[in-house]
Design a protein around this motif. Sequence first.
Motif, PDB file in Angstrom:
ATOM      1  N   VAL A   1       0.832  -1.205   0.000  1.00  0.00           N
ATOM      2  CA  VAL A   1       0.000   0.000   0.000  1.00  0.00           C
ATOM      3  C   VAL A   1       0.865   1.253   0.000  1.00  0.00           C
ATOM      4  O   VAL A   1       0.624   2.203  -0.763  1.00  0.00           O
ATOM      5  CB  VAL A   1      -0.957  -0.021   1.208  1.00  0.00           C
ATOM      6  CG1 VAL A   1      -1.669   1.323   1.354  1.00  0.00           C
ATOM      7  CG2 VAL A   1      -1.982  -1.131   1.059  1.00  0.00           C
ATOM      8  N   LEU A   2       1.902   1.276   0.839  1.00  0.00           N
ATOM      9  CA  LEU A   2       2.767   2.450   0.897  1.00  0.00           C
ATOM     10  C   LEU A   2       3.584   2.616  -0.378  1.00  0.00           C
ATOM     11  O   LEU A   2       3.845   3.741  -0.814  1.00  0.00           O
ATOM     12  CB  LEU A   2       3.702   2.347   2.102  1.00  0.00           C
ATOM     13  CG  LEU A   2       3.048   2.456   3.479  1.00  0.00           C
ATOM     14  CD1 LEU A   2       4.107   2.362   4.560  1.00  0.00           C
ATOM     15  CD2 LEU A   2       2.259   3.737   3.617  1.00  0.00           C
TER      16      LEU A   2
ATOM     17  N   GLU B   1       1.137   4.110  -2.887  1.00  0.00           N
ATOM     18  CA  GLU B   1       0.627   5.434  -2.544  1.00  0.00           C
ATOM     19  C   GLU B   1       1.577   6.122  -1.554  1.00  0.00           C
ATOM     20  O   GLU B   1       1.349   6.139  -0.347  1.00  0.00           O
ATOM     21  CB  GLU B   1      -0.771   5.320  -1.921  1.00  0.00           C
ATOM     22  CG  GLU B   1      -1.467   6.651  -1.704  1.00  0.00           C
ATOM     23  CD  GLU B   1      -1.413   7.540  -2.925  1.00  0.00           C
ATOM     24  OE1 GLU B   1      -0.607   8.489  -2.898  1.00  0.00           O
ATOM     25  OE2 GLU B   1      -2.135   7.266  -3.891  1.00  0.00           O
ATOM     26  N   PRO B   2       2.703   6.679  -2.064  1.00  0.00           N
ATOM     27  CA  PRO B   2       3.662   7.336  -1.155  1.00  0.00           C
ATOM     28  C   PRO B   2       3.119   8.601  -0.512  1.00  0.00           C
ATOM     29  O   PRO B   2       3.689   9.075   0.475  1.00  0.00           O
ATOM     30  CB  PRO B   2       4.848   7.654  -2.083  1.00  0.00           C
ATOM     31  CG  PRO B   2       4.653   6.814  -3.296  1.00  0.00           C
ATOM     32  CD  PRO B   2       3.180   6.647  -3.451  1.00  0.00           C
ATOM     33  N   ARG B   3       2.017   9.165  -1.041  1.00  0.00           N
ATOM     34  CA  ARG B   3       1.461  10.368  -0.417  1.00  0.00           C
ATOM     35  C   ARG B   3       0.989  10.106   1.007  1.00  0.00           C
ATOM     36  O   ARG B   3       0.843  11.059   1.797  1.00  0.00           O
ATOM     37  CB  ARG B   3       0.294  10.899  -1.258  1.00  0.00           C
ATOM     38  CG  ARG B   3       0.714  11.489  -2.593  1.00  0.00           C
ATOM     39  CD  ARG B   3      -0.499  11.986  -3.354  1.00  0.00           C
ATOM     40  NE  ARG B   3      -1.422  10.903  -3.678  1.00  0.00           N
ATOM     41  CZ  ARG B   3      -2.598  11.082  -4.271  1.00  0.00           C
ATOM     42  NH1 ARG B   3      -2.991  12.310  -4.603  1.00  0.00           N
ATOM     43  NH2 ARG B   3      -3.383  10.052  -4.536  1.00  0.00           N
ATOM     44  N   ALA B   4       0.760   8.837   1.355  1.00  0.00           N
ATOM     45  CA  ALA B   4       0.369   8.525   2.724  1.00  0.00           C
ATOM     46  C   ALA B   4       1.467   8.874   3.718  1.00  0.00           C
ATOM     47  O   ALA B   4       1.191   9.122   4.904  1.00  0.00           O
ATOM     48  CB  ALA B   4       0.017   7.041   2.839  1.00  0.00           C
TER      49      ALA B   4
ATOM     50  N   GLN C   1      -6.256  -2.843  -2.932  1.00  0.00           N
ATOM     51  CA  GLN C   1      -6.697  -2.615  -4.297  1.00  0.00           C
ATOM     52  C   GLN C   1      -6.857  -1.132  -4.618  1.00  0.00           C
ATOM     53  O   GLN C   1      -6.650  -0.698  -5.758  1.00  0.00           O
ATOM     54  CB  GLN C   1      -8.030  -3.338  -4.536  1.00  0.00           C
ATOM     55  CG  GLN C   1      -8.489  -3.313  -5.993  1.00  0.00           C
ATOM     56  CD  GLN C   1      -9.724  -4.155  -6.211  1.00  0.00           C
ATOM     57  OE1 GLN C   1     -10.199  -4.843  -5.293  1.00  0.00           O
ATOM     58  NE2 GLN C   1     -10.255  -4.134  -7.428  1.00  0.00           N
ATOM     59  N   TYR C   2      -7.195  -0.346  -3.602  1.00  0.00           N
ATOM     60  CA  TYR C   2      -7.397   1.097  -3.801  1.00  0.00           C
ATOM     61  C   TYR C   2      -6.561   1.876  -2.774  1.00  0.00           C
ATOM     62  O   TYR C   2      -7.095   2.495  -1.845  1.00  0.00           O
ATOM     63  CB  TYR C   2      -8.872   1.462  -3.660  1.00  0.00           C
ATOM     64  CG  TYR C   2      -9.761   0.784  -4.659  1.00  0.00           C
ATOM     65  CD1 TYR C   2      -9.873   1.255  -5.961  1.00  0.00           C
ATOM     66  CD2 TYR C   2     -10.498  -0.347  -4.308  1.00  0.00           C
ATOM     67  CE1 TYR C   2     -10.683   0.626  -6.898  1.00  0.00           C
ATOM     68  CE2 TYR C   2     -11.318  -0.977  -5.230  1.00  0.00           C
ATOM     69  CZ  TYR C   2     -11.398  -0.484  -6.520  1.00  0.00           C
ATOM     70  OH  TYR C   2     -12.200  -1.105  -7.434  1.00  0.00           O
ATOM     71  N   PRO C   3      -5.237   1.848  -2.930  1.00  0.00           N
ATOM     72  CA  PRO C   3      -4.394   2.581  -1.966  1.00  0.00           C
ATOM     73  C   PRO C   3      -4.534   4.093  -2.085  1.00  0.00           C
ATOM     74  O   PRO C   3      -4.067   4.814  -1.198  1.00  0.00           O
ATOM     75  CB  PRO C   3      -2.976   2.120  -2.329  1.00  0.00           C
ATOM     76  CG  PRO C   3      -3.060   1.727  -3.759  1.00  0.00           C
ATOM     77  CD  PRO C   3      -4.442   1.164  -3.965  1.00  0.00           C
TER      78      PRO C   3
END
Length: 330
Positions: free
Chosen positions: A188-189, A192-195, A223-225
Motif C-alpha cells: 500500500v505504501l 501510494e507514497p502520499r500517505a 486494491q485502492y491505496p
Amino acid sequence: MARVLQALRHRRHLLRSLPCPAPLSTSAFHPDPRELLRIDRILNIPGAAAVVAGQPSQSQHPQRAATSLRQLLHRAAGLTAAESASLLRRLPGTHPHPRLGRLLQELAGLRLPGAEIKAALASDTEGLLSMDPGEPSRLLELLRDLRCRKAVKDQVLAHGALRAAVAARRRVELLHARGLTRHDALRVLAAEPRALLYSIEDVERKVEFLVSTMGFEVRWLVQYPEFLGVNLDNWIIPRHNVVEHLKSVGGLGDPVEMKHYVRLSRRRFYNMFVKPYPECERIFGGMVREREEMVRRQHPTGLWKLFTPAKHEHTEEEVTNLKLLVGSLR
C-alpha cells in the motif's frame, strides 16, 4: 549445606592427621578435595558458577554489553559517551537486548551520514530502535524505488531517508494492527507514497472512517491505496454524504463501490451523482453548476470590443432634441 561442608572439611583434616587404613569396601565414598573447594567457591562467591563454566558472570555481562552499545552508537551515529549513556538509560528493560546491537551494526553498515542517524534518533528514538534487524535495509530499498512524482518523492525524503523509513514503519504497524499483513501494508505504501506526507493521526483517522463509517474492510486498501493519499475532509466526506443522502431517498440503482470514491474525478462524480439531484449540490460543496456554466474563453477579448461604445436606447424626446440640433447646424 554449609554445615555439611564444614563437617567434610573437619573430616578431611582428621584423615590427614591419622594414618589412612585400607578401605574395607570398594563402594566406600571418598570426596575429592578439589571438588569440595569448587563447591565452596560456588556457595561463597556470587557468579563463580558462570566463571567456572567458562561464561561471564551476570553482574559483568550488562556492563560489557552497555560498553559495546555505546561504541556502536558512536560509530553509527557519532554520539558521545554521555549522549550514548543517556540514550541507553531511557530504553525499556534493565539489560540491553542483543537485538539492539545487531540493529546498530546494520545501521553502521548502511553507510548513512552520521548526522542523519542522529537526527532520526532525536526525532523518534523508540520508532528507530524498536525495529528488528533487517527492517531498515528493506524500508530504505522501498523508499529508493518509489514510483511517483519527483515532487512527492523529494517531499518524502526531505528530512532524510532514515526518518522517512521510520515514518513508513509507523504506518506499516498501524495498518498491521487494523488487520493487514505487513507485506500488504508495504504494498500500500509503495503504491501510494502520499500517505507518508500525512501525519500518523490523519492516516489512522482515514482508516477508522473507512472501516467504521463507510463500512468497507481494510483489505480494500490493497486494491485502492489512493484512499490514503487524498484529503479526507475535501474529497471523501463530501462524496460519502452525497451517497448517504441518495441511499436515504432511493436515488441509487447500483451499489456504490470503492472506485467511485477515489478514482472518479470531481467533475465525473458531479455529473453522475450530483447533477441529476439539485439538492445534492449543497451537500457536495455547492456552486458547482455555476462554475460549470461559466464560459471559458481560450483567447483574451479583442481590443475592438473593449473600445466599442455602449449602446443605449433613445426616447422620443431625445430623438426630437437631436433633430433640432442637427437642423440648427445647417
